[in-house]
Design an enzyme around this catalytic site. Structure first.
Site, PDB file in Angstrom:
ATOM      1  N   ASP A 112       0.857  -1.193   0.000  1.00  0.00           N
ATOM      2  CA  ASP A 112       0.000   0.000   0.000  1.00  0.00           C
ATOM      3  C   ASP A 112       0.889   1.238   0.000  1.00  0.00           C
ATOM      4  OD1 ASP A 112       0.881  -0.577   2.655  1.00  0.00           O
ATOM      5  OD2 ASP A 112      -0.609   0.808   3.443  1.00  0.00           O
ATOM      6  N   GLU A 168       0.207  -0.826   5.787  1.00  0.00           N
ATOM      7  CA  GLU A 168       1.310  -0.243   6.558  1.00  0.00           C
ATOM      8  C   GLU A 168       1.152   1.257   6.737  1.00  0.00           C
ATOM      9  OE1 GLU A 168       5.320   1.229   7.657  1.00  0.00           O
ATOM     10  OE2 GLU A 168       4.108   1.834   5.954  1.00  0.00           O
TER      11      GLU A 168
END
Lengths: 479, 479
Positions: B100, B167
């Site tokens: 991400d 994250e």
């Protein structure tokens, strides 16, 4: 000879329903000066007043103020200047009020529609935006004229009126107008009366003879070019917040003592006479606690509390711009932080002397930090304190009027905040200015559920009329 | 015998265009985990990786994490677990990365479309969100596998991979998964390698063996029931801001010294050995000044600056919630103010000991204020510091890999911020964790114009492969 007022008082009582209906009609016009969408209602409210004044036989002059500088698509509402009576044998009194109101939305938590006057018959509370601030008092003057006419009682003075529509949004343009009209429209005025503040409590009327001034400062500490991550840079960079917090900590202690050297020396000493004024004032510590919603007062007694609010300076730290201020956590090292604080000023503090002491102190403390950040301190805005003589004939007349209506001597009060127009009128006209409140401390002006008590409105109309009778005959012995 | 790597290196160079095309394809998927509108792209990115891994012959298990607790309409993207190789005669290495990215909008000030990889052929800079954080490193592992296959070189280890998709938005659910899989999917892992940080500068590679922890505190001072007007109440009420500013002023000085008694005694003493590590590190004070955009550093020299960032605690005051924080002026006495500060912690500071000293100090200072407001201090969140041994065979292997690719010994660095997953992997698996960065300090991760240099990407692919060769043969002599 004391004025004969019973006929007038009876007439006011007789007309009370129509006076309340008039207030309801005024409250129904959402004349919110802050809201561009509602600006046309401020103009509508000016029309409403103009029509009423003309119907009463007063002359009216609308003074346009041009466009609003900060929002140039908006036209400023006019100042309504009006004169009722032109008899050279009568005194001429100038009164001021405003016909705009604070914003109000039902969603803010109002129990009733803020723009519908909702009268609670049991308690006499009349809820509605502008009821107490300041449509009730403004209509008070007009109602007084009408009651005299209906009762066939001669109006005791020539009345000059100045009603503005931007008071709740900075009174844009008003100062210049007052200065210009001082020697023109207002030139006959022998005294000024403003009804736009509140009783100290809920029961006892007061006359207000003093206001504190305010000097608002911005203290900027600047270091890095942009905000930094405390994980990466913490420990290696001189943090502006550390310096700012240190500096803000040198300004005032939590007992209210301002720690800026030389400042307290500017304060006028307390005379024995003045001290005596405080003892009799109708105020309990519980009134303060009710206002705070806590018992976290600095002083345990009434006298010192009132003096701290009215005749001594105070310093408040309002907040910090540029630092993290939201809920939650952010591990930022703010690069540029601006501390905001202000000093409430009192006689004989000259604003420029206050500035100088503030700058001197902060520069001295800054040097002590031995930091490599940079600091800048500047004045945001300043308004001077105002104190009048409570023994002036203007006050003496108002005091007698209070006694005639409420059967009690008014408290002589000051206020901690500023109403800048007071000083403007005093300086521009050179005449005594009296603050003669109609509403009470419980009216929640500027808040949700603003109200005016029926008693304060109706007896207030009597009071304004009675004041004009007394001020018409009061000998000019004391200034 | 030292691994023979030239064939692998040549193959990486040969394939560099296709590796860049692969990074472009990954950057084109706006897998922003913070944005609900883009969540489906995070899933698309998981599919992208799964497809690539399967094509390389790896096995893949998608671990669903359920719904996102704070936003229950959103499903969390899966953790991609993957294994390449299952040879009992080879070492097994676990690597972590995330697929991400941070939010990015052209309007934020990007010079190019953030979701189109824009390669500046002259400078070799490849701009695009996620290029360096962390799509480049994640693809680095996959590219390394492919280059081995194309060159016909045996892959030196069994590779376990753990790629998450949350994250940049709190790694929701990851800790539990790691703890659960430590004795399952990750049970063969003999060492862990994370490529998700950056070189200290722009030229010289580094290996990172330490991170500071963080303990974030909220200090609340509460007095009146609601905000007050400073004109009315200033001087009569004990102002919470005065108390808060006083307390915040007792925490740290502008030289970075934490003033909380006992805190510095918790810090591990500096050994001569450790001190020597700092002298050789490739870092100039100008690098710090460039980062700050100013020269407002605490220390004048490199060694003390790096130690202050890496191995000593720091305390930052982030801001105040509840006070006035907007531009302009507001004459408010805030009723309840919450000071936010955090301490970056280092060995051997136990978070609970730090809490205790902080509370003890603030309570002591609070008593001294003799205020009638109330104070509360609490921990917002805490993450522990992490320090590994830079002499462990995992680091020794990585160091040799750096030398083989870059012809220079890497700097052994620590970082001031926290990467909590590092400690989680270490504690859950009981194995050494190495941080092996691919990008450089100039990559602007999390900012506009994020980029990865072509050199860092291509040589970085070589580095990851070389590391796996060296770690496969490094004797287990030092822990």
């Amino acid at each position: 000879m004391a004025p004969q007022l019973q006929g007038y008082f009876d007439q006011v009582d007789l007309m009370s329903d129509s006076f309340i209906a008039r207030l309801a009609a005024a409250v129904a016009i959402p004349s919110v000066s802050a809201d561009p969408e509602l600006r046309h209602h401020v103009f509508k409210m000016a029309d409403f007043l103009e029509k009423l004044l003309l119907a009463l036989g007063a002359t009216v002059e609308r003074r346009p103020l041009g466009i609003e500088p900060a929002r140039p698509t908006l036209e400023l509402p006019p100042v309504i200047l009006s004169r009722y009576g032109n008899d050279p044998n009568k005194r001429t009194i100038l009164v001021y009020g405003h016909y705009d109101v604070q914003p109000a939305l039902k969603e803010d938590g109002w129990a009733t529609d803020p723009f519908v006057l909702s009268v609670d018959e049991k308690t006499g509370k009349m809820f509605g935006r502008g009821s107490t601030d300041d449509k009730g008092p403004v209509l008070g003057w007009l109602n007084a004229i009408e009651a005299h006419q209906k009762a066939g009682i001669e109006f005791p003075v020539n009345l000059l009126m100045c009603f503005e529509g931007m008071e709740e949004y900075g009174s844009e343009g008003l100062d210049d107008l007052i200065k210009k009209e001082a020697k023109n429209y207002f030139k006959d005025a022998e005294a000024v009366c403003i009804s736009d503040n509140y009783w100290l409590g809920a029961e006892k009327p007061c006359l207000t003879y003093g206001l504190r001034g305010v000097s608002y400062y911005e203290l900027t500490v600047h270091g890095p070019a942009q905000d930094l991550h405390s994980g990466v840079y913490g420990g290696s960079v001189t943090e502006p917040m550390t310096d700012l917090v240190k500096l803000l900590g040198t300004l005032v202690d939590n007992k209210g003592n301002i720690l800026i050297p030389g400042l307290s020396e500017l304060v006028a000493p307390l005379s024995e006479d003045e001290k005596l004024l405080y003892q009799g004032i109708s105020f309990e510590m519980q009134d303060l606690y009710d206002g705070l919603g806590s018992e976290t007062s600095i002083h345990p007694d009434k006298e010192r509390t009132l003096m701290a609010r009215w005749r001594y300076p105070s310093l408040s730290i309002h907040g910090i711009e540029g630092a993290f201020s939201a809920p939650g956590a952010k591990t930022v090292i703010p690069a540029k932080v601006i501390g905001k604080f202000s000093i409430r000023t009192v006689p004989n503090m000259e604003p420029k002397d206050v500035d100088e002491l503030v700058y001197q102190h902060l520069n001295f403390e800054w040097e002590k930090t031995r930091t490599n950040n940079t600091m800048k301190v500047g004045l945001g805005h300043a308004g001077k304190w105002w104190v009048s003589s409570p023994k002036h004939w203007n006050f003496a007349a108002a005091s007698k009027a209070v006694e005639s209506v409420f059967k009690v001597k008014p408290d002589m009060t000051r206020e901690g905040g500023s109403i800048p127009v007071t000083l403007t009128f005093e300086q521009a006209t050179g005449k005594n200015v009296l603050l003669l409140p109609m509403g009470s401390s419980t009216d929640a002006a500027h808040s949700i559920n603003e109200k005016l008590d029926k008693r304060n409105y109706i007896e207030g109309i009597k009071l304004l009329g009675a004041y004009l009778h007394y001020v018409a005959v009061e000998p000019q012995i004391e200034q």
